[in-house]
Design a protein around this motif. Structure first.
Motif, mmCIF file in Angstrom:
data_model
loop_
_atom_site.group_PDB
_atom_site.id
_atom_site.type_symbol
_atom_site.label_atom_id
_atom_site.label_comp_id
_atom_site.label_asym_id
_atom_site.label_seq_id
_atom_site.Cartn_x
_atom_site.Cartn_y
_atom_site.Cartn_z
ATOM 1 N N LEU A 29 24.994 73.983 -52.660
ATOM 2 C CA LEU A 29 25.586 73.603 -53.938
ATOM 3 C C LEU A 29 26.955 72.972 -53.722
ATOM 4 C CD1 LEU A 29 24.665 76.825 -55.997
ATOM 5 C CD2 LEU A 29 23.483 74.609 -56.042
ATOM 6 N N PRO A 30 27.370 72.019 -54.571
ATOM 7 C CA PRO A 30 26.583 71.451 -55.669
ATOM 8 C C PRO A 30 25.474 70.547 -55.147
ATOM 9 C CG PRO A 30 28.631 70.253 -55.433
ATOM 10 C CD PRO A 30 28.707 71.394 -54.468
ATOM 11 N N TRP A 31 24.411 70.459 -55.925
ATOM 12 C CA TRP A 31 23.249 69.689 -55.485
ATOM 13 C C TRP A 31 23.293 68.237 -55.966
ATOM 14 C CZ3 TRP A 31 20.791 67.505 -59.533
ATOM 15 C CH2 TRP A 31 20.934 68.111 -60.789
ATOM 16 N N ASP A 32 24.204 67.902 -56.886
ATOM 17 C CA ASP A 32 24.178 66.590 -57.546
ATOM 18 C C ASP A 32 25.196 65.610 -56.988
ATOM 19 O OD1 ASP A 32 26.402 67.950 -58.400
ATOM 20 O OD2 ASP A 32 26.227 67.341 -60.498
ATOM 21 N N CYS A 45 23.118 67.638 -66.470
ATOM 22 C CA CYS A 45 22.727 68.593 -65.434
ATOM 23 C C CYS A 45 23.972 69.249 -64.838
ATOM 24 C CB CYS A 45 21.938 67.896 -64.327
ATOM 25 S SG CYS A 45 20.409 67.116 -64.888
ATOM 26 N N ASN A 46 23.855 70.537 -64.545
ATOM 27 C CA ASN A 46 24.935 71.301 -63.928
ATOM 28 C C ASN A 46 24.700 71.371 -62.427
ATOM 29 O OD1 ASN A 46 26.828 73.117 -63.033
ATOM 30 N ND2 ASN A 46 26.335 74.716 -64.533
ATOM 31 N N GLN A 73 17.323 65.060 -50.766
ATOM 32 C CA GLN A 73 16.894 66.465 -50.680
ATOM 33 C C GLN A 73 15.505 66.553 -50.033
ATOM 34 O OE1 GLN A 73 18.241 69.351 -53.842
ATOM 35 N NE2 GLN A 73 18.006 67.547 -55.141
ATOM 36 N N PRO A 74 15.380 66.209 -48.761
ATOM 37 C CA PRO A 74 14.056 66.168 -48.124
ATOM 38 C C PRO A 74 13.363 67.521 -48.031
ATOM 39 C CG PRO A 74 15.799 65.952 -46.489
ATOM 40 C CD PRO A 74 16.458 65.844 -47.837
ATOM 41 N N GLU A 75 14.120 68.622 -48.137
ATOM 42 C CA GLU A 75 13.530 69.950 -48.005
ATOM 43 C C GLU A 75 13.238 70.597 -49.356
ATOM 44 O OE1 GLU A 75 15.932 72.322 -45.460
ATOM 45 O OE2 GLU A 75 15.894 70.902 -43.797
ATOM 46 N N LEU A 76 13.594 69.942 -50.449
ATOM 47 C CA LEU A 76 13.426 70.547 -51.768
ATOM 48 C C LEU A 76 11.963 70.824 -52.082
ATOM 49 C CD1 LEU A 76 14.565 71.432 -54.516
ATOM 50 C CD2 LEU A 76 14.361 69.046 -55.270
ATOM 51 N N CYS A 77 11.113 69.845 -51.881
ATOM 52 C CA CYS A 77 9.697 70.000 -52.218
ATOM 53 C C CYS A 77 9.059 71.145 -51.429
ATOM 54 C CB CYS A 77 8.959 68.687 -51.954
ATOM 55 S SG CYS A 77 7.308 68.596 -52.654
#
Length: 396
Positions: free
Chosen positions: A278-281, A319-320, A363-367
């Motif tokens: 975090l933060p992710w954005d 988005c937060n 974010q290649p690992e998000l999925c």
């Protein structure tokens, strides 16, 4: 043949006789007699200097039973054309000469030139690598359903051929194992895991910023196999792994599966408790800003009757970056409404990017993380029937 005596074309033929003889200079000459179609014009006699080369493998005689596997006539198994015991003065032990279909050498010679990461992102695997591994999966399963196994599946025991510009893998160098059949078949799948691990190591060596979490995940699963009970479904389970997901499959995951999962309180809790960066954005190439703008537009239309309430009110719809649930909702929404926002997603060179490329790059690992958390919910329901207590999300 040079000069060409006939137009190049495929000619059906059947091997009738085959014999190997040593020549005076130590070479081995293969003599063929083939049956050809009756309507085919007789071909010219080749001079000794114009004799074509064949692919010849020398094997120890004890491996003769395993060579029968190469008669399965499967696209991804190197096909044997003829076998003869070879007794030459230069050889101290009995060998067998195996003439096989033409090939272009070890698969490693192709992999060193292959791009391993996705186009425009830094995630392994690329579509070309997926195709190669899928062929190996098909070959291993073909062996299993025919009641045989490879016995020594490593990256060095796979060759390749170029067919019309495409790469076709060829399994070679089969060996006997002094273990039960199913145990040997399971070791073939473990061998595939080791191959994936080797490729992942090479990808990291080429580029230490490459994201290898997806290939490492599948490699770890296969290398950890211990029970033969998984063999009947292992091909299906392997091909369903995220390693083989393309853009369309990832899009379906974010559009259909994630919104349903967000209605599950247990899944939401696991997402909140997961260790996210975090933060992710921080970047996302304009994707997050485009989603915030789209949310403002929808809020003005649906919640404020078309009247702009001002930036302070609209900010609540943004988005937060400190909330992981907002991350999941934002990415799921981006895939769902990509036709509305893709015009605003651009790379560092001001070239337009798709939603999938932006997410995979940032974010290649998000999925993978989301699927593991989602699988934890499904697997826990199954395990409860057996009163087992384990956090499946850590091991799936």
């Amino acid at each position: 043949m040079e000069p060409a005596l006939v137009d190049e074309k495929l000619i059906p033929w059947e091997l009738n006789k085959f014999k190997l003889n040593p020549s005076r200079n130590g070479d081995v000459i293969a003599h063929y007699q083939i049956n050809k179609p009756s309507d085919l014009t007789a071909t010219a006699q080749l001079s000794p200097m114009a004799r074509p080369l064949v692919c010849l493998h020398l094997k120890e005689s004890e491996n003769l039973p395993k060579i029968s596997i190469m008669n399965l006539r499967h696209r991804y198994i190197l096909r044997v054309e003829a076998v003869q015991e070879l007794q030459l003065p230069v050889l101290k032990q009995k060998n067998i000469a195996v003439v096989v279909e033409p090939h272009d050498g070890p698969l490693t010679c192709f992999l060193v030139r292959l791009v391993l990461t996705e186009r425009r992102s830094n995630a392994v695997p690329s579509q070309s690598l997926r195709d190669v591994i899928r062929q190996i999966v098909e070959a291993i399963e073909e062996l299993r359903i025919n009641g045989v196994y490879h016995g020594n599946l490593t990256i060095h025991n796979i060759y390749h051929s170029r067919v019309g510009g495409a790469i076709v893998v060829k399994l070679v160098n089969f060996q006997n194992r002094d273990i039960e059949l199913e145990a040997a078949q399971l070791m073939d799948w473990v061998g595939l895991g080791n191959i994936l691990h080797t490729i992942s190591t090479a990808a990291k060596f080429r580029d230490n910023t490459a994201s290898c979490s997806i290939i490492d995940h599948l490699a770890s699963k296969l290398m950890a196999l211990t029970s033969t009970n998984c063999l009947p479904s292992i091909k299906k389970d392997t091909l369903d792994d995220m390693f083989f997901w393309d853009t369309r499959r990832r899009t379906m995951f974010y559009i259909h599966e994630i919104p349903k999962a967000l209605n599950d309180n247990d899944f939401v809790t696991r997402v909140k408790n997961h260790a996210w960066p975090l933060p992710w954005d921080s970047k996302h190439f304009g994707l997050v800003k485009a989603m915030n703008d789209y949310r403002e537009e929808v809020a003005v239309r649906d919640k404020h009757k078309g009247v702009n309430p001002g930036p302070e009110v609209l900010k609540q719809y943004h988005c937060n970056g400190q909330d992981p649930i907002h991350n999941v909702q934002c990415m799921s929404g981006a895939y769902t409404h990509q036709d509305k926002i893709e015009k605003d997603i651009k790379d560092d060179k001001d070239k337009r990017m798709s939603v999938d490329v932006a997410v995979q790059k940032e974010q290649p690992e998000l999925c993978l993380a989301l699927r593991r958390l989602l699988a934890g919910r499904v697997c826990c329901l199954w395990l409860n029937k057996y009163c087992l207590e384990v956090h499946i999300a850590d091991v799936v």
